[in-house]
Scaffold this motif. Structure first.
Motif, PDB file in Angstrom:
ATOM      1  N   ILE B 226      42.850 -26.683  55.119  1.00  0.00           N
ATOM      2  CA  ILE B 226      44.291 -26.999  54.885  1.00  0.00           C
ATOM      3  C   ILE B 226      44.441 -28.398  54.488  1.00  0.00           C
ATOM      4  O   ILE B 226      44.704 -28.941  53.336  1.00  0.00           O
ATOM      5  CB  ILE B 226      45.045 -26.398  55.941  1.00  0.00           C
ATOM      6  CG1 ILE B 226      45.509 -25.108  56.275  1.00  0.00           C
ATOM      7  CG2 ILE B 226      46.810 -27.266  55.685  1.00  0.00           C
ATOM      8  CD1 ILE B 226      46.114 -24.901  57.501  1.00  0.00           C
ATOM      9  N   LEU B 227      43.686 -29.210  55.256  1.00  0.00           N
ATOM     10  CA  LEU B 227      43.638 -30.770  54.955  1.00  0.00           C
ATOM     11  C   LEU B 227      42.590 -31.151  53.941  1.00  0.00           C
ATOM     12  O   LEU B 227      43.106 -31.987  53.083  1.00  0.00           O
ATOM     13  CB  LEU B 227      42.860 -31.480  56.319  1.00  0.00           C
ATOM     14  CG  LEU B 227      43.974 -32.157  57.225  1.00  0.00           C
ATOM     15  CD1 LEU B 227      43.282 -33.028  58.605  1.00  0.00           C
ATOM     16  CD2 LEU B 227      44.566 -33.390  56.472  1.00  0.00           C
ATOM     17  N   LEU B 228      41.652 -30.402  53.849  1.00  0.00           N
ATOM     18  CA  LEU B 228      40.681 -30.615  52.665  1.00  0.00           C
ATOM     19  C   LEU B 228      41.473 -30.091  51.238  1.00  0.00           C
ATOM     20  O   LEU B 228      41.214 -31.016  50.405  1.00  0.00           O
ATOM     21  CB  LEU B 228      39.455 -29.975  52.631  1.00  0.00           C
ATOM     22  CG  LEU B 228      38.273 -30.295  51.606  1.00  0.00           C
ATOM     23  CD1 LEU B 228      37.945 -31.788  51.837  1.00  0.00           C
ATOM     24  CD2 LEU B 228      37.146 -29.220  51.759  1.00  0.00           C
ATOM     25  N   ASN B 229      42.224 -29.104  51.291  1.00  0.00           N
ATOM     26  CA  ASN B 229      43.152 -28.915  50.151  1.00  0.00           C
ATOM     27  C   ASN B 229      43.999 -30.249  49.604  1.00  0.00           C
ATOM     28  O   ASN B 229      44.048 -30.603  48.444  1.00  0.00           O
ATOM     29  CB  ASN B 229      44.096 -28.014  50.348  1.00  0.00           C
ATOM     30  CG  ASN B 229      43.432 -26.468  50.140  1.00  0.00           C
ATOM     31  OD1 ASN B 229      42.162 -26.573  49.533  1.00  0.00           O
ATOM     32  ND2 ASN B 229      44.225 -25.402  50.273  1.00  0.00           N
ATOM     33  N   ALA B 230      44.594 -30.901  50.546  1.00  0.00           N
ATOM     34  CA  ALA B 230      45.201 -32.074  50.429  1.00  0.00           C
ATOM     35  C   ALA B 230      44.441 -33.246  49.930  1.00  0.00           C
ATOM     36  O   ALA B 230      44.904 -34.213  48.955  1.00  0.00           O
ATOM     37  CB  ALA B 230      46.158 -32.325  51.285  1.00  0.00           C
ATOM     38  N   LEU B 231      43.190 -33.656  50.530  1.00  0.00           N
ATOM     39  CA  LEU B 231      42.555 -34.693  50.410  1.00  0.00           C
ATOM     40  C   LEU B 231      41.777 -34.602  49.173  1.00  0.00           C
ATOM     41  O   LEU B 231      41.292 -35.556  48.410  1.00  0.00           O
ATOM     42  CB  LEU B 231      41.665 -34.893  51.288  1.00  0.00           C
ATOM     43  CG  LEU B 231      42.153 -35.093  52.961  1.00  0.00           C
ATOM     44  CD1 LEU B 231      40.991 -35.141  54.006  1.00  0.00           C
ATOM     45  CD2 LEU B 231      43.140 -36.310  53.205  1.00  0.00           C
ATOM     46  N   ALA B 232      41.095 -33.294  48.476  1.00  0.00           N
ATOM     47  CA  ALA B 232      40.287 -33.492  47.620  1.00  0.00           C
ATOM     48  C   ALA B 232      40.455 -33.730  46.401  1.00  0.00           C
ATOM     49  O   ALA B 232      41.711 -33.325  45.955  1.00  0.00           O
ATOM     50  CB  ALA B 232      39.384 -31.992  47.584  1.00  0.00           C
ATOM     51  N   GLY B 233      39.813 -34.327  45.253  1.00  0.00           N
ATOM     52  CA  GLY B 233      39.902 -34.252  44.015  1.00  0.00           C
ATOM     53  C   GLY B 233      39.638 -35.649  43.480  1.00  0.00           C
ATOM     54  O   GLY B 233      39.634 -36.776  44.154  1.00  0.00           O
ATOM     55  N   PRO B 234      39.638 -35.668  42.167  1.00  0.00           N
ATOM     56  CA  PRO B 234      39.255 -36.924  41.545  1.00  0.00           C
ATOM     57  C   PRO B 234      40.178 -38.003  41.547  1.00  0.00           C
ATOM     58  O   PRO B 234      41.640 -37.611  41.693  1.00  0.00           O
ATOM     59  CB  PRO B 234      38.903 -36.804  40.341  1.00  0.00           C
ATOM     60  CG  PRO B 234      39.650 -35.319  40.001  1.00  0.00           C
ATOM     61  CD  PRO B 234      39.691 -34.560  41.090  1.00  0.00           C
ATOM     62  N   ASP B 235      39.756 -39.428  41.830  1.00  0.00           N
ATOM     63  CA  ASP B 235      40.889 -40.381  41.896  1.00  0.00           C
ATOM     64  C   ASP B 235      40.581 -41.543  40.779  1.00  0.00           C
ATOM     65  O   ASP B 235      39.383 -42.281  40.876  1.00  0.00           O
ATOM     66  CB  ASP B 235      40.860 -41.027  43.351  1.00  0.00           C
ATOM     67  CG  ASP B 235      41.821 -42.261  43.664  1.00  0.00           C
ATOM     68  OD1 ASP B 235      42.588 -42.344  42.686  1.00  0.00           O
ATOM     69  OD2 ASP B 235      41.579 -42.642  44.340  1.00  0.00           O
ATOM     70  N   PRO B 236      41.207 -41.933  39.880  1.00  0.00           N
ATOM     71  CA  PRO B 236      40.890 -43.160  39.209  1.00  0.00           C
ATOM     72  C   PRO B 236      40.613 -44.426  39.851  1.00  0.00           C
ATOM     73  O   PRO B 236      40.085 -45.322  39.255  1.00  0.00           O
ATOM     74  CB  PRO B 236      42.348 -43.436  38.113  1.00  0.00           C
ATOM     75  CG  PRO B 236      43.395 -42.494  38.722  1.00  0.00           C
ATOM     76  CD  PRO B 236      42.555 -41.299  39.855  1.00  0.00           C
ATOM     77  N   LEU B 237      41.135 -44.578  41.111  1.00  0.00           N
ATOM     78  CA  LEU B 237      40.904 -45.507  41.869  1.00  0.00           C
ATOM     79  C   LEU B 237      39.467 -45.802  42.611  1.00  0.00           C
ATOM     80  O   LEU B 237      39.265 -46.624  43.225  1.00  0.00           O
ATOM     81  CB  LEU B 237      42.046 -45.720  42.931  1.00  0.00           C
ATOM     82  CG  LEU B 237      43.418 -46.126  42.367  1.00  0.00           C
ATOM     83  CD1 LEU B 237      44.431 -46.104  43.289  1.00  0.00           C
ATOM     84  CD2 LEU B 237      43.401 -47.209  41.537  1.00  0.00           C
ATOM     85  N   ASP B 238      38.843 -44.740  42.364  1.00  0.00           N
ATOM     86  CA  ASP B 238      37.330 -44.685  42.873  1.00  0.00           C
ATOM     87  C   ASP B 238      36.434 -43.928  41.849  1.00  0.00           C
ATOM     88  O   ASP B 238      36.556 -42.702  41.843  1.00  0.00           O
ATOM     89  CB  ASP B 238      37.471 -43.664  44.287  1.00  0.00           C
ATOM     90  CG  ASP B 238      35.865 -43.481  44.828  1.00  0.00           C
ATOM     91  OD1 ASP B 238      34.909 -43.971  44.271  1.00  0.00           O
ATOM     92  OD2 ASP B 238      35.806 -42.704  46.166  1.00  0.00           O
ATOM     93  N   SER B 239      35.454 -44.651  41.271  1.00  0.00           N
ATOM     94  CA  SER B 239      34.855 -44.298  40.302  1.00  0.00           C
ATOM     95  C   SER B 239      33.580 -43.406  40.616  1.00  0.00           C
ATOM     96  O   SER B 239      33.160 -42.489  39.982  1.00  0.00           O
ATOM     97  CB  SER B 239      34.244 -45.513  39.289  1.00  0.00           C
ATOM     98  OG  SER B 239      33.319 -46.204  40.316  1.00  0.00           O
ATOM     99  N   THR B 240      33.485 -43.356  42.225  1.00  0.00           N
ATOM    100  CA  THR B 240      32.421 -42.308  42.659  1.00  0.00           C
ATOM    101  C   THR B 240      33.218 -41.165  42.975  1.00  0.00           C
ATOM    102  O   THR B 240      32.489 -40.026  43.409  1.00  0.00           O
ATOM    103  CB  THR B 240      31.763 -42.818  43.893  1.00  0.00           C
ATOM    104  OG1 THR B 240      32.649 -42.980  44.688  1.00  0.00           O
ATOM    105  CG2 THR B 240      31.213 -44.026  43.445  1.00  0.00           C
ATOM    106  N   SER B 241      34.383 -40.957  42.901  1.00  0.00           N
ATOM    107  CA  SER B 241      35.184 -39.708  43.210  1.00  0.00           C
ATOM    108  C   SER B 241      34.546 -38.478  42.088  1.00  0.00           C
ATOM    109  O   SER B 241      34.570 -38.966  40.809  1.00  0.00           O
ATOM    110  CB  SER B 241      36.634 -39.665  43.420  1.00  0.00           C
ATOM    111  OG  SER B 241      37.099 -40.159  42.099  1.00  0.00           O
ATOM    112  N   ALA B 242      34.450 -37.493  42.373  1.00  0.00           N
ATOM    113  CA  ALA B 242      33.991 -36.405  41.479  1.00  0.00           C
ATOM    114  C   ALA B 242      34.956 -35.499  40.788  1.00  0.00           C
ATOM    115  O   ALA B 242      35.949 -35.024  41.244  1.00  0.00           O
ATOM    116  CB  ALA B 242      33.163 -35.449  42.237  1.00  0.00           C
TER     117      ALA B 242
END
Lengths: 97, 489
Positions: B226-242
């Motif tokens: 449930i928590l991972l659902n909210a946290l996961a995903g790309p973010d323009p503020l972190d260029s290493t996010s996938a």
């Protein structure tokens, strides 16, 4: 690798860390012990093996250069130990003449 | 009803159905914290009572006119104190940042804030997340709720202890070499390190940027999903996010078996140094996976023995670079002594950092210095490639790897404090997954004769958290371990 007291002093200088006289021997002993453990990597053959700096296989990430809201000067300097007129204040680095 | 005992899923359901108010939730957890926090010491900063109650009342008031909830609305969470929270001090367990109040939210907190979650407080950690016991905190150690004389693990020891002691419904931690999984194992809770890049690191105070990852610490595997659902995903503020698709992870935990999954047991994780009670518990868990329909086979990861040396070269090198920013100029502590600029830097860092952080900065500076760079840093990065390749090769044959999380149950406070290398060796089973950037979870798989929890680790392919969660959940459902709760005394 044995790292002696003078090397401890050299590394501390590079790292901008002041180290007391009483800390030098323990640092020398602990760092030597840990580096000796790390030295085991020397036994591995890694000839021709590329280096992994990051597991994300990407080179550049580009974004449109669009202005967006950012922190104000007040917010950006609010945590600074010393400021003056919106600038960070540090000890004097130039002599008067 | 004792609200603080519920899982995140149970509390969410009650709140969504309107059977409990935000105010009741806030009051229940404030009460629980007042009962046990003085023993556990999980928090560095607790949200003050009036602020928390006012937030809860505002939620209830807004819902009275139009009942539209969000998944984390009114959910009382604890956040590791290296994750930036706008206006709430974020100390990293260090004198250096003792009075630092970030002017912005990390991306994970910004998300939770949109949901109107309740921030109960910021949890204790080894200074700058460097440690395996939470003893290297400038604010004193956290205690293990199962035995107050033992360490809660580290570096996310405060978050794991807070979840185990029911002081929050769930928590966030960060994992660089095992800092979510190892404390989760010590405290008998569930800790998930997602794939590197799965969750934005924006606003996570940097320790080793190529390894750091934020993840959930929870009471159940379902809560983790449930928590991972909210946290996961790309973010323009972190260029290493996938930029990878994010599935609904809660679907993965609905299956009650591991049919059609191949589970590998790496023999290098069952060698000398592994406590016999831990080995027995993990072997039984592996048998349980066979009962659940999984195909289990032995595999080999020969480079495992090089992982700790590799990790401590890379992590300290990155740390020495990342921590160069603490110079007493832009934010944080500055030494009060009169001095020139160079002396100000050196004294500030001498007074602001604790011994373990200094040790790692020294090590990292050394392995990056002229004459040693190739022999240490270059070499370690090449060995990191070998470790990754071994995982890639093993994952051609199996879907998941099952191992112990930690070689022993939680050790005693003070036991390894004077011997840094022994402390580093307690990370032996968690470090490889960090170097390879793959997802890994720890969940309870038994208890020692002295009543301390034992952790089972499941690792998966990059971005296959769903399979990791599915196996973990199937095992959790088939066993009773999670029903056992600590008696705090």
């Amino acid at each position: 690798m044995k790292i002696d007291k003078s090397e401890v002093e050299h590394v501390a200088r590079l790292a901008r860390l002041e180290i007391g006289e009483s800390e030098k021997d323990p640092f020398s002993e602990q760092l030597s012990q840990i580096l000796k453990y790390m030295d085991q990597l020397g036994a591995l053959n890694t000839e021709g093996v590329p280096q992994t700096a990051t597991v994300r296989e990407q080179t550049n990430v580009f974004q449109e250069d669009v202005p967006h809201p950012c922190l104000s000067t007040e917010q950006a300097t609010a945590n600074a130990p010393q400021t003056e007129e919106g600038f960070f204040l540090v000890p004097r680095i130039l002599n008067d003449r | 009803m004792t609200l603080f005992k519920l899982s995140l899923k149970e509390l969410q359901d009650l709140f969504t159905r309107g059977e409990v108010t935000a105010l009741e939730i806030a009051r229940a957890f404030l009460l629980r914290m007042s009962q046990v926090e003085f023993k556990v010491k999980a928090f560095i900063t607790q949200t003050d009572r009036e602020t928390l109650l006012a937030q809860a009342e505002a939620i209830d008031k807004d819902l009275a006119s139009w009942r539209k909830t969000m998944p984390f609305m009114a959910m009382p969470l604890a956040i590791k104190d290296n994750i930036c929270t706008d206006g709430v001090r974020t100390t990293c367990g260090s004198v250096m940042l003792e009075h630092f109040a970030p002017p912005y939210d990390s991306t994970v907190i910004a998300t939770l804030r949109t949901h109107r979650y309740l921030l109960l407080g910021k949890t204790n950690l080894d200074e700058f997340a460097m440690g395996s016991s939470t003893e290297h905190s400038a604010f004193g150690p956290t205690r293990n709720p199962w035995n107050l004389k033992c360490i809660p693990g580290g570096s996310s020891g405060g978050s794991a202890a807070a979840v185990a002691a029911d002081e929050c419904v769930a928590a966030l931690g960060s994992d660089t070499g095992g800092s979510i999984r190892q404390p989760a194992a010590c405290c008998g809770v569930v800790g998930l390190k997602p794939t590197y890049g799965r969750v934005s690191r924006y606003g996570l105070v940097a320790f080793a940027s190529s390894l750091d990852q934020i993840g959930p610490i929870t009471k159940t595997v379902q809560d983790s999903a449930i928590l991972l659902n909210a946290l996961a995903g790309p973010d323009p503020l972190d260029s290493t996010s996938a930029d990878q698709p994010v599935p609904d992870f809660t679907k993965a935990v609905k299956k009650k078996d591991v049919k059609k999954l191949k589970l590998g047991v790496p023999k290098e994780y069952f060698t000398e140094g592994l406590d016999s009670e831990v080995e027995q518990a993990v072997r039984s868990a592996i048998d349980e996976f066979k009962n659940l329909g999984g195909e289990v086979r032995e595999v080999s990861l020969p480079s495992t023995e090089w992982a700790i040396a590799t990790y401590y070269v890379i992590a300290t090198a990155e740390a020495s670079s990342n921590l160069a920013r603490y110079d007493g100029v832009k934010y944080g502590f500055r030494s009060k002594e009169k001095q020139n600029l160079l002396e100000m830097y050196q004294r500030t860092r001498a007074e602001g950092f604790g011994s373990e952080v200094k040790r790692r900065i020294m090590l990292g500076t050394y392995v990056l210095s002229a004459g040693y760079y190739d022999a240490y840093y270059g070499k370690a990065q090449a060995v990191r490639t070998l470790i990754r390749r071994e995982f890639e090769s093993v994952f051609q044959d199996v879907d998941l790897l099952v191992t112990p999380t930690m070689p022993t149950p939680a050790f005693h406070l003070g036991e390894k404090l004077q011997d840094p290398l022994q402390m580093y060796l307690s990370d032996i089973y968690t470090i490889s997954a960090s170097l390879a950037g793959i997802p890994a979870i720890s969940l309870p798989c038994g208890y020692s004769q002295l009543g301390l929890p034992i952790g089972l680790q499941i690792m998966g392919r990059p971005f296959e958290e769903d399979k990791v969660l599915r196996a973990a959940s199937a095992y959790e459902q088939a066993t009773d371990w999670r029903k056992k709760r600590p008696v705090i005394r």
